[in-house]
Scaffold this motif. Structure first.
Motif, PDB file in Angstrom:
ATOM      1  N   SER A   1       0.822  -1.221   0.000  1.00  0.00           N
ATOM      2  CA  SER A   1       0.000   0.000   0.000  1.00  0.00           C
ATOM      3  C   SER A   1       0.849   1.261   0.000  1.00  0.00           C
ATOM      4  CB  SER A   1      -0.949   0.001   1.205  1.00  0.00           C
ATOM      5  OG  SER A   1      -0.223   0.215   2.397  1.00  0.00           O
ATOM      6  N   GLU A   2       2.112   1.141   0.356  1.00  0.00           N
ATOM      7  CA  GLU A   2       3.023   2.291   0.360  1.00  0.00           C
ATOM      8  C   GLU A   2       3.720   2.507  -0.977  1.00  0.00           C
ATOM      9  OE1 GLU A   2       3.580   4.544   2.963  1.00  0.00           O
ATOM     10  OE2 GLU A   2       1.789   3.538   3.740  1.00  0.00           O
ATOM     11  N   LEU A   3       3.651   1.525  -1.888  1.00  0.00           N
ATOM     12  CA  LEU A   3       4.304   1.651  -3.179  1.00  0.00           C
ATOM     13  C   LEU A   3       3.442   2.443  -4.139  1.00  0.00           C
ATOM     14  CD1 LEU A   3       5.671  -1.977  -3.658  1.00  0.00           C
ATOM     15  CD2 LEU A   3       6.907   0.035  -2.841  1.00  0.00           C
ATOM     16  N   SER A   4       4.073   3.094  -5.088  1.00  0.00           N
ATOM     17  CA  SER A   4       3.358   3.874  -6.085  1.00  0.00           C
ATOM     18  C   SER A   4       3.032   2.986  -7.277  1.00  0.00           C
ATOM     19  CB  SER A   4       4.201   5.062  -6.532  1.00  0.00           C
ATOM     20  OG  SER A   4       3.531   5.754  -7.569  1.00  0.00           O
ATOM     21  N   PHE A   5       1.764   2.848  -7.570  1.00  0.00           N
ATOM     22  CA  PHE A   5       1.320   2.086  -8.730  1.00  0.00           C
ATOM     23  C   PHE A   5       0.587   2.983  -9.717  1.00  0.00           C
ATOM     24  CE2 PHE A   5       1.617  -1.241  -5.453  1.00  0.00           C
ATOM     25  CZ  PHE A   5       2.418  -2.149  -6.125  1.00  0.00           C
ATOM     26  N   GLY A   6       0.872   4.264  -9.673  1.00  0.00           N
ATOM     27  CA  GLY A   6       0.222   5.215 -10.570  1.00  0.00           C
ATOM     28  C   GLY A   6      -0.481   6.294  -9.775  1.00  0.00           C
ATOM     29  N   PRO A   7      -1.360   7.029 -10.448  1.00  0.00           N
ATOM     30  CA  PRO A   7      -2.069   8.125  -9.778  1.00  0.00           C
ATOM     31  C   PRO A   7      -2.894   7.640  -8.587  1.00  0.00           C
ATOM     32  CG  PRO A   7      -2.435   8.186 -12.158  1.00  0.00           C
ATOM     33  CD  PRO A   7      -1.718   6.901 -11.853  1.00  0.00           C
ATOM     34  N   GLN A   8      -2.933   8.448  -7.548  1.00  0.00           N
ATOM     35  CA  GLN A   8      -3.624   8.090  -6.313  1.00  0.00           C
ATOM     36  C   GLN A   8      -5.104   7.773  -6.551  1.00  0.00           C
ATOM     37  OE1 GLN A   8      -2.042   7.572  -3.499  1.00  0.00           O
ATOM     38  NE2 GLN A   8      -3.875   7.014  -2.391  1.00  0.00           N
ATOM     39  N   GLU A   9      -5.739   8.489  -7.493  1.00  0.00           N
ATOM     40  CA  GLU A   9      -7.170   8.251  -7.734  1.00  0.00           C
ATOM     41  C   GLU A   9      -7.430   6.873  -8.347  1.00  0.00           C
ATOM     42  OE1 GLU A   9      -5.475  10.685 -11.119  1.00  0.00           O
ATOM     43  OE2 GLU A   9      -5.572  10.973  -8.967  1.00  0.00           O
ATOM     44  N   ASN A  10      -6.393   6.239  -8.902  1.00  0.00           N
ATOM     45  CA  ASN A  10      -6.535   4.899  -9.461  1.00  0.00           C
ATOM     46  C   ASN A  10      -6.281   3.800  -8.436  1.00  0.00           C
ATOM     47  OD1 ASN A  10      -7.087   6.024 -11.930  1.00  0.00           O
ATOM     48  ND2 ASN A  10      -5.018   5.760 -12.732  1.00  0.00           N
ATOM     49  N   MET A  11      -5.808   4.164  -7.256  1.00  0.00           N
ATOM     50  CA  MET A  11      -5.500   3.180  -6.220  1.00  0.00           C
ATOM     51  C   MET A  11      -6.787   2.685  -5.573  1.00  0.00           C
ATOM     52  SD  MET A  11      -2.271   2.538  -5.838  1.00  0.00           S
ATOM     53  CE  MET A  11      -2.186   1.924  -4.178  1.00  0.00           C
ATOM     54  N   ARG A  12      -6.910   1.369  -5.475  1.00  0.00           N
ATOM     55  CA  ARG A  12      -8.038   0.776  -4.774  1.00  0.00           C
ATOM     56  C   ARG A  12      -7.474  -0.241  -3.793  1.00  0.00           C
ATOM     57  NH1 ARG A  12     -11.541  -1.049  -9.684  1.00  0.00           N
ATOM     58  NH2 ARG A  12     -10.660  -2.941  -8.863  1.00  0.00           N
ATOM     59  N   VAL A  13      -7.370   0.169  -2.564  1.00  0.00           N
ATOM     60  CA  VAL A  13      -6.864  -0.726  -1.529  1.00  0.00           C
ATOM     61  C   VAL A  13      -8.062  -1.248  -0.753  1.00  0.00           C
ATOM     62  CG1 VAL A  13      -5.402  -0.919   0.502  1.00  0.00           C
ATOM     63  CG2 VAL A  13      -4.701   0.555  -1.395  1.00  0.00           C
ATOM     64  N   ASP A  14      -8.252  -2.545  -0.802  1.00  0.00           N
ATOM     65  CA  ASP A  14      -9.386  -3.173  -0.129  1.00  0.00           C
ATOM     66  C   ASP A  14      -8.881  -4.308   0.750  1.00  0.00           C
ATOM     67  OD1 ASP A  14     -11.778  -4.186   0.713  1.00  0.00           O
ATOM     68  OD2 ASP A  14     -12.555  -4.640  -1.286  1.00  0.00           O
ATOM     69  N   PRO A  15      -8.644  -4.020   2.038  1.00  0.00           N
ATOM     70  CA  PRO A  15      -8.117  -5.063   2.915  1.00  0.00           C
ATOM     71  C   PRO A  15      -9.069  -6.238   3.094  1.00  0.00           C
ATOM     72  CG  PRO A  15      -8.676  -3.083   4.165  1.00  0.00           C
ATOM     73  CD  PRO A  15      -8.847  -2.756   2.713  1.00  0.00           C
ATOM     74  N   LEU A  16     -10.356  -6.029   2.887  1.00  0.00           N
ATOM     75  CA  LEU A  16     -11.297  -7.143   3.034  1.00  0.00           C
ATOM     76  C   LEU A  16     -11.060  -8.224   1.985  1.00  0.00           C
ATOM     77  CD1 LEU A  16     -14.610  -5.330   3.975  1.00  0.00           C
ATOM     78  CD2 LEU A  16     -13.023  -6.552   5.447  1.00  0.00           C
ATOM     79  N   ARG A  17     -10.601  -7.844   0.793  1.00  0.00           N
ATOM     80  CA  ARG A  17     -10.306  -8.844  -0.237  1.00  0.00           C
ATOM     81  C   ARG A  17      -9.170  -9.749   0.207  1.00  0.00           C
ATOM     82  NH1 ARG A  17     -10.633  -6.004  -6.169  1.00  0.00           N
ATOM     83  NH2 ARG A  17     -12.856  -5.571  -6.086  1.00  0.00           N
ATOM     84  N   LEU A  18      -8.183  -9.174   0.850  1.00  0.00           N
ATOM     85  CA  LEU A  18      -7.062  -9.985   1.332  1.00  0.00           C
ATOM     86  C   LEU A  18      -7.526 -10.941   2.421  1.00  0.00           C
ATOM     87  CD1 LEU A  18      -4.039 -10.561   1.204  1.00  0.00           C
ATOM     88  CD2 LEU A  18      -3.749  -8.869   2.982  1.00  0.00           C
ATOM     89  N   ILE A  19      -8.339 -10.444   3.330  1.00  0.00           N
ATOM     90  CA  ILE A  19      -8.867 -11.301   4.395  1.00  0.00           C
ATOM     91  C   ILE A  19      -9.702 -12.429   3.794  1.00  0.00           C
ATOM     92  CG2 ILE A  19     -10.452 -11.367   6.371  1.00  0.00           C
ATOM     93  CD1 ILE A  19      -9.395  -8.500   7.023  1.00  0.00           C
ATOM     94  N   GLU A  20     -10.520 -12.112   2.801  1.00  0.00           N
ATOM     95  CA  GLU A  20     -11.323 -13.140   2.142  1.00  0.00           C
ATOM     96  C   GLU A  20     -10.440 -14.184   1.466  1.00  0.00           C
ATOM     97  OE1 GLU A  20     -13.729 -10.844  -0.507  1.00  0.00           O
ATOM     98  OE2 GLU A  20     -15.192 -10.336   1.040  1.00  0.00           O
ATOM     99  N   ALA A  21      -9.356 -13.738   0.830  1.00  0.00           N
ATOM    100  CA  ALA A  21      -8.453 -14.671   0.152  1.00  0.00           C
ATOM    101  C   ALA A  21      -7.769 -15.599   1.155  1.00  0.00           C
ATOM    102  CB  ALA A  21      -7.414 -13.904  -0.660  1.00  0.00           C
ATOM    103  N   VAL A  22      -7.332 -15.050   2.272  1.00  0.00           N
ATOM    104  CA  VAL A  22      -6.666 -15.869   3.291  1.00  0.00           C
ATOM    105  C   VAL A  22      -7.655 -16.870   3.880  1.00  0.00           C
ATOM    106  CG1 VAL A  22      -5.581 -15.828   5.576  1.00  0.00           C
ATOM    107  CG2 VAL A  22      -4.872 -14.185   3.827  1.00  0.00           C
ATOM    108  N   THR A  23      -8.838 -16.413   4.242  1.00  0.00           N
ATOM    109  CA  THR A  23      -9.804 -17.335   4.851  1.00  0.00           C
ATOM    110  C   THR A  23     -10.247 -18.406   3.859  1.00  0.00           C
ATOM    111  OG1 THR A  23     -11.634 -15.803   4.400  1.00  0.00           O
ATOM    112  CG2 THR A  23     -10.636 -15.696   6.582  1.00  0.00           C
ATOM    113  N   ALA A  24     -10.373 -18.061   2.596  1.00  0.00           N
ATOM    114  CA  ALA A  24     -10.748 -19.067   1.594  1.00  0.00           C
ATOM    115  C   ALA A  24      -9.637 -20.098   1.437  1.00  0.00           C
ATOM    116  CB  ALA A  24     -11.045 -18.399   0.258  1.00  0.00           C
ATOM    117  N   GLY A  25      -8.399 -19.650   1.429  1.00  0.00           N
ATOM    118  CA  GLY A  25      -7.274 -20.580   1.315  1.00  0.00           C
ATOM    119  C   GLY A  25      -7.180 -21.518   2.499  1.00  0.00           C
ATOM    120  N   VAL A  26      -7.349 -20.984   3.687  1.00  0.00           N
ATOM    121  CA  VAL A  26      -7.286 -21.818   4.886  1.00  0.00           C
ATOM    122  C   VAL A  26      -8.486 -22.759   4.932  1.00  0.00           C
ATOM    123  CG1 VAL A  26      -7.259 -21.830   7.406  1.00  0.00           C
ATOM    124  CG2 VAL A  26      -5.920 -20.127   6.163  1.00  0.00           C
ATOM    125  N   ALA A  27      -9.649 -22.272   4.530  1.00  0.00           N
ATOM    126  CA  ALA A  27     -10.837 -23.127   4.507  1.00  0.00           C
ATOM    127  C   ALA A  27     -10.628 -24.304   3.548  1.00  0.00           C
ATOM    128  CB  ALA A  27     -12.064 -22.318   4.108  1.00  0.00           C
TER     129      ALA A  27
END
Length: 159
Positions: free
Chosen positions: A68-94
């Motif tokens: 989230s600290e790295l630059s991947f382009g203009p700030q308005e294009n950034m979409r950081v969604d921590p819930l997606r990461l949590i969903e991915a981890v829980t799905a993998g563990v499940a």
């Protein structure tokens, strides 16, 4: 070269390496405590499995904070969604947990171990997010459920 050295030393890091180390170690210890109880009961997923699940979940959160600290382009294009990461981890563990649950006739086996694996992932996520007291409380409650309730059920003649 200064940026690489600064990143390695944690100067520009969202999570400095000493903080990341504490979080990773906490995840390993707390996941290990849950796994130790499963190991004592000779369940198919024990100490190492629970440590690795909690450690991986923690690592994914720390990595997401770093990314989230790295630059991947203009700030308005950034979409950081921590819930997606949590969903991915829980799905993998499940997915892992589902692999150890099996049925034989009318009996379903290893659901508690599957649930403890899923919970170890949650503990790892909490550690990665810096919520060490929450992770410790969840671990203590989990061990109480796994150990104390089993003892109480035996005393009551149900197990």
């Amino acid at each position: 070269m200064e940026t690489i050295a600064a990143d390695f030393t944690g100067t520009f890091a969202a999570v400095p390496w000493p903080v990341a180390l504490v979080r990773l170690l906490a995840a390993a210890v707390l996941g290990g405590l849950i796994g130790l109880e499963r190991e004592w009961r000779d369940k198919p997923a024990g100490l190492r499995t629970h440590i690795l699940i909690a450690l991986a979940a923690c690592l994914f959160i720390v990595i997401s904070q770093q990314l989230s600290e790295l630059s991947f382009g203009p700030q308005e294009n950034m979409r950081v969604d921590p819930l997606r990461l949590i969903e991915a981890v829980t799905a993998g563990v499940a997915f892992l947990a589902a692999g150890i649950i099996f049925t034989k006739g009318d009996t379903v086996r290893n659901t508690t171990t599957g649930a403890s694996m899923w919970l170890a992932g949650g503990v790892g996520l909490a550690c990665g997010a810096g919520q060490l007291p929450l992770a410790a409380m969840a671990t203590a409650i989990t061990i109480s459920v796994l150990w104390l309730l089993k003892v109480l059920m035996r005393l009551g003649g149900e197990g």
